[in-house]
Enzyme design. Structure first.
Site, PDB file in Angstrom:
ATOM      1  CG  HIS A 204      -0.353  -0.202   2.513  1.00  0.00           C
ATOM      2  ND1 HIS A 204       0.155  -1.417   2.939  1.00  0.00           N
ATOM      3  CD2 HIS A 204      -0.153   0.651   3.562  1.00  0.00           C
ATOM      4  CE1 HIS A 204       0.620  -1.316   4.164  1.00  0.00           C
ATOM      5  NE2 HIS A 204       0.468  -0.053   4.572  1.00  0.00           N
TER       6      HIS A 204
ATOM      7  CG  HIS B 196       1.173   5.421   3.724  1.00  0.00           C
ATOM      8  ND1 HIS B 196       0.219   5.469   4.731  1.00  0.00           N
ATOM      9  CD2 HIS B 196       1.792   4.216   3.850  1.00  0.00           C
ATOM     10  CE1 HIS B 196       0.272   4.348   5.430  1.00  0.00           C
ATOM     11  NE2 HIS B 196       1.216   3.573   4.917  1.00  0.00           N
TER      12      HIS B 196
END
Length: 288
Positions: free
Chosen positions: A260, A262
């Site tokens: 993931h 950010h």
């Protein structure tokens, strides 16, 4: 070079018709055109007119012929033979737009041709201009298929179970989470524990822990999406800057073993001295 300059004649593939397109007829006969309906990329708008005459609450949008962009979300969206005439980057943009325009529990029906023999640019028979066409394969549910057409049924990824990795919060995101945008390869949501207002996560759909082990296509799709999410956050929250970061491995601070990225909006005064930015992952090295 801008995409519209690379593929400027996609609108020339719109056809004049006096009857419903084949995909529109299939969808109408199977009674899936529920609630408020949008025909995205409607061309000259004939399906809109004919479906409206049959009692469907429908409006059309087309970048070239009906250019007033929708300002709300819909229960059902049609996207008929649009992706086949677009470059891959344009396809990704359309998929992200569709994900923004459908209601959280709505459905999008995306029809693509299955009889494309020659992929690439060729001279249009009528307009004598170069137009593009290609085959398109999506990872959504196949709703209908024959030798010339396939219709996919798309729902937001957090409305369906996509993976046996039931313990991974990114393989099966919470249905109550607010989806920012989605493509065939990735999706974006707001961080559950935001560092700043508008803190977003860009997440590839395939379950992998290490960003560097994603395919180049997946990495590119994530970064392409980051640009779109940045636009959305900029419009919504008007930050003064951004930090973009990826934690790879436990010792780099990764706590969920699914890639993931950010995207953290920054605001003037949110820290006393922002000098060093992402160098702050090792505080004593932040300033130099």
């Amino acid at each position: 070079m801008e995409l519209k300059k690379l593929n400027p004649n996609s609108h020339l593939t719109a056809k004049e018709r006096d009857r419903l397109s084949f995909p529109a007829r299939i969808l109408f006969e199977r009674d899936v055109l529920k609630g408020e309906v949008l025909d995205f990329g409607c061309g000259f708008g004939k399906d809109v007119d004919l479906l409206s005459s049959k009692g469907v609450s429908i409006v059309g949008y087309d970048k070239h012929y009906f250019p007033n962009y929708p300002t709300k979300r819909y229960d059902t969206i049609l996207c008929i033979y649009v992706l086949n005439v677009l470059l891959p980057e344009e396809q990704a943009i359309v998929l992200m737009e569709l994900s923004q325009l459908i209601k959280p529990t709505g459905k999008v029906y995306i029809a693509v041709r299955r009889d494309v023999v020659y992929e690439g640019f060729r001279t249009h028979k009528i307009h004598q201009e170069k137009t593009y066409q290609c085959n398109v394969v999506l990872n959504s549910k196949s709703f209908y298929l024959n030798e010339s057409c396939e219709i996919y049924e798309y729902q937001h990824c957090n409305q369906i179970k996509r993976s046996p990795n039931l313990k991974c919060p990114f393989c099966n995101p919470d249905s109550e989470s607010k989806l920012i945008v989605e493509s065939a390869t990735a999706y974006a949501i707001y961080d559950k524990y935001p560092v700043n207002k508008g803190h977003a996560l860009i997440i590839p759909k395939r379950h992998y822990g290490d960003y560097f082990e994603l395919t180049f296509k997946e990495q590119s799709a994530c970064m392409f999406m980051a640009n779109k999410v940045k636009e959305i956050i900029t419009t919504r929250y008007k930050p003064d800057g951004f930090n973009l970061g990826i934690n790879v491995g436990m010792h780099a601070g990764q706590t969920i073993n699914h890639v993931h990225i950010h995207l953290i909006p920054r605001y003037k005064g949110d820290v006393d001295d922002p000098t060093g930015g992402v160098r702050g992952v090792i505080p004593e090295k932040q300033r130099y």
